[in-house]
Structures are given as C-alpha cells and as structure tokens.
Design a protein around this motif. Structure first.
Motif, PDB file in Angstrom:
ATOM      1  N   GLY A 197     -52.886  31.436  -6.688  1.00 54.23           N
ATOM      2  CA  GLY A 197     -52.469  32.828  -6.768  1.00 54.23           C
ATOM      3  C   GLY A 197     -51.113  32.988  -7.423  1.00 54.23           C
ATOM      4  O   GLY A 197     -50.482  32.025  -7.857  1.00 54.23           O
ATOM      5  N   ILE A 237     -47.490  35.829  -7.322  1.00 57.06           N
ATOM      6  CA  ILE A 237     -46.818  37.027  -6.831  1.00 57.06           C
ATOM      7  C   ILE A 237     -45.701  37.354  -7.790  1.00 57.06           C
ATOM      8  O   ILE A 237     -44.968  36.464  -8.236  1.00 57.06           O
ATOM      9  N   ASN A 273     -52.458  44.953  -5.480  1.00 59.20           N
ATOM     10  CA  ASN A 273     -53.369  43.948  -6.027  1.00 59.20           C
ATOM     11  C   ASN A 273     -53.446  44.097  -7.527  1.00 59.20           C
ATOM     12  O   ASN A 273     -53.623  45.185  -8.051  1.00 59.20           O
ATOM     13  N   LEU A 306     -49.818  41.165  -6.415  1.00 58.62           N
ATOM     14  CA  LEU A 306     -50.566  39.958  -6.060  1.00 58.62           C
ATOM     15  C   LEU A 306     -51.643  39.734  -7.103  1.00 58.62           C
ATOM     16  O   LEU A 306     -52.378  40.659  -7.453  1.00 58.62           O
ATOM     17  N   GLN A 307     -51.751  38.484  -7.581  1.00 61.20           N
ATOM     18  CA  GLN A 307     -52.731  38.169  -8.623  1.00 61.20           C
ATOM     19  C   GLN A 307     -53.490  36.902  -8.274  1.00 61.20           C
ATOM     20  O   GLN A 307     -53.141  36.172  -7.352  1.00 61.20           O
ATOM     21  N   ALA A 325     -47.581  45.359  -1.156  1.00 63.28           N
ATOM     22  CA  ALA A 325     -48.280  44.599  -2.191  1.00 63.28           C
ATOM     23  C   ALA A 325     -49.250  45.482  -2.951  1.00 63.28           C
ATOM     24  O   ALA A 325     -49.923  46.339  -2.391  1.00 63.28           O
ATOM     25  N   SER A 368     -54.009  37.699   2.722  1.00 61.29           N
ATOM     26  CA  SER A 368     -52.815  38.053   1.965  1.00 61.29           C
ATOM     27  C   SER A 368     -51.912  39.015   2.724  1.00 61.29           C
ATOM     28  O   SER A 368     -50.687  38.952   2.611  1.00 61.29           O
ATOM     29  N   LEU A 409     -48.119  38.295   3.552  1.00 61.87           N
ATOM     30  CA  LEU A 409     -47.104  39.239   3.100  1.00 61.87           C
ATOM     31  C   LEU A 409     -46.133  39.570   4.216  1.00 61.87           C
ATOM     32  O   LEU A 409     -44.916  39.518   4.044  1.00 61.87           O
ATOM     33  N   CYS A 466     -54.585  35.489  -4.675  1.00 62.76           N
ATOM     34  CA  CYS A 466     -53.905  36.358  -3.710  1.00 62.76           C
ATOM     35  C   CYS A 466     -54.489  37.765  -3.717  1.00 62.76           C
ATOM     36  O   CYS A 466     -54.466  38.460  -2.705  1.00 62.76           O
ATOM     37  N   SER A 467     -54.985  38.198  -4.850  1.00 64.64           N
ATOM     38  CA  SER A 467     -55.495  39.562  -4.978  1.00 64.64           C
ATOM     39  C   SER A 467     -56.776  39.725  -4.172  1.00 64.64           C
ATOM     40  O   SER A 467     -57.775  39.054  -4.422  1.00 64.64           O
ATOM     41  N   VAL A 484     -47.721  29.993  -3.439  1.00 66.87           N
ATOM     42  CA  VAL A 484     -48.968  30.716  -3.717  1.00 66.87           C
ATOM     43  C   VAL A 484     -49.680  30.141  -4.938  1.00 66.87           C
ATOM     44  O   VAL A 484     -50.910  30.197  -5.039  1.00 66.87           O
TER      45      VAL A 484
END
Length: 302
Positions: free
Chosen positions: A246, A248, A301, A264-265, A299, A274, A278, A268-269, A241
């Motif tokens: 991104g 995780i 965000n 998730l950042q 998840a 996503s 996931l 990915c957020s 990721v």
C-alpha cells in the motif's frame, strides 16, 4: 516539438540538486554515472559532464540529480543547467540508450505476497519500476500513461492497479480467489519486465484525468506543520504500508481545526483494517510527535 518542463528541487545535500521533469525519461530503473566514460550509453549525461563543476549524475524516470564539485554554488548555475536540460529534451535528445542492453535480458524476479486487504495481491520485483507512484481505477486511465497497467487490466478479474517503487498492487473483483489466479499474473508481469517493455510512458496529468491519483515526493514549498507531517509519513509510515503493498500520501493540513487529510492507495485503499491502522497507528504517531497539533486524521481512498 515536445513541451518538457524542468523544475528545480533542492535536496538535503547542498552539493546535489534535482531537476524534475513533467515527462518520463527512461523505462523504469535508474542510472548513476561518476564520469564521462561511464556515461557511454547516455548522451545527455555525457553532455552534462562537459560542465566543469559536474561530479556525478543520477538519472531516474522523472528526474536528473547532479552532484557538483565545490568550485561554485548551485545558485550560480542551476537555472542555466535547467535550461540546458530542458532544451536538450525538447530537441528529442536521447537520455539513455536503453536499447543497447535489449539483447541481454535482465535477471528479473517477481514474487507474489498477500496483503491485509484480501482483495489485493502485491507483486514485488527486484527491478525498480517507477519513481512516481501511480494508481489506475480502470483500463481507460491506464491506457493514457501505463502500458504495463493497461496489459494487467486485460485480466477480466482486475479491478485496480497501483504501481510503486518496486512492486505492483493489483485489486481484484470477487469473481475469483487469488489462489486461483496469482501465479498467472505473477508470470505475466515477470515476462513483461524481462522483455523490457514500457512500464510508464508518461506521467498521468491531473488536468487531463482528475480521477488518476498521482503521489510524488512532497513539494519543497511545504512549510511548518504540513512539512513536518509529510516528513513523518515518509519516514515512519510509508515504509511500513509499502511492505503490505500500500501507500499513504499527505494531502492537506487544516491548521485551524488541526485535521490531517491523507490519501490511501494500493492495498490500503478499501482495506478492512485501514481504519484501525489510521486511528491506532498514524493518528497516534502524529499526535505523539506533534503535540497539540493534530486532532484527527482523515483518509481518502485513492
């Protein structure tokens, strides 16, 4: 007087121990010293080399790792070393004299890379930016700890900023397309880094700002299934990721219901793909590697 605290963390190498700090020590990157002569730009490292068991010192933004010779065990001296480092830092001792290199600009490159999230562009660099992933939702959050993120928020189309190891993921509002503005942002970030300006001045404090997401290495007190999940995410998921801008991070594990919560950042957020990632990727991998231990991955965000 500063209130710098040191926490001790073991590593997989029993000759190396990490002394983590609750404040930023240097402005990005890292320094490695094999002897006192190499440590001329680091008064702290020079002081530590006077300890007869110190073999090598590695300094990053928020920890100091020390490798020992085999003349003793860390359990015999680690508390005294932690206290020495803590006293030095609270006495405002210089960690690394970074200004000594300010006259010679670094050869820094910044590249822009699209991500699966159309709202997010990844700006990678050949300069290490941080050892602790941080995500900012607005300029007020950034102003408390990251001058670089705060500066990026001055672009009116910037919605969120995520800073990781050697890249920055920027989330935009829908007012512009990335092909219209990415070159300007890339140039700005590169010039900022070349000038040696501060990237992160202090780590976001969750007590001060609960909305700022902080992702650090797994705490060593994780045990059992939680520790195994965290290790799997670090080894198999995070590198993938990160390539897309991104991140995780393991948040928690409900042992009774066998539910894993992750954060998730960055790219990915809020990414449209996503959820599929996931379910088809992370959840399946955990279920395969930890049979009968994971029913679902949820998840959050960042």
């Amino acid at each position: 007087m500063q209130d710098i605290k040191i926490t001790i963390q073991e590593t997989t190498n029993n000759t190396i121990i990490k002394f983590n700090t609750n404040q930023i020590l240097i402005n990005g990157g890292s320094y490695e010293y094999n002897n006192i002569d190499e440590a001329k730009n680091s008064p702290l490292a020079q002081q530590l080399f006077y300890l007869p068991f110190v073999k090598k010192i590695f300094i990053t933004a928020n920890f100091i790792a020390i490798q020992r010779f085999d003349i003793l065990e860390w359990s015999d001296v680690q508390d005294e070393v932690a206290e020495q480092i803590e006293d030095y830092l609270n006495d405002k001792g210089i960690v690394v004299n970074e200004t000594s290199n300010s006259s010679k600009k670094e050869a820094i490159e910044v590249y822009a890379e699209v991500t699966p999230n159309p709202s997010v562009m990844k700006f990678g660099s050949n300069k290490a930016l941080t050892q602790t992933d941080v995500e900012y939702k607005n300029i007020d959050e950034a102003s408390k700890s990251s001058p670089l993120a705060q500066a990026i928020f001055n672009f009116p189309f910037v919605k969120e900023v995520f800073i990781s190891d050697n890249y920055i993921s920027v989330t935009k509002y829908d007012m512009v397309e990335w092909n219209e503005v990415f070159a300007e942002v890339r140039t700005f970030i590169r010039e900022y880094l070349v000038e040696g300006k501060t990237i992160i001045k202090e780590l976001p404090n969750q007590e001060k700002s609960t909305s700022v997401e902080i992702t650090q290495e797994p705490e060593i007190q994780l045990e059992g299934i939680s520790a195994q999940i965290s290790d799997i995410l670090d080894e198999y998921i995070k590198p993938a990721v990160a390539g897309d801008g991104g991140n995780i991070a393991f948040r928690s594990y409900d042992e009774e219901n066998k539910i894993v919560n992750v954060v998730l950042q960055g790219a990915c957020s809020g990414c449209p793909s996503s959820t599929a990632t996931l379910k088809n990727g992370i959840e399946s991998l955990l279920q395969e590697m930890l049979p009968n231990q994971v029913n679902q991955v949820i998840a959050i965000n960042g």
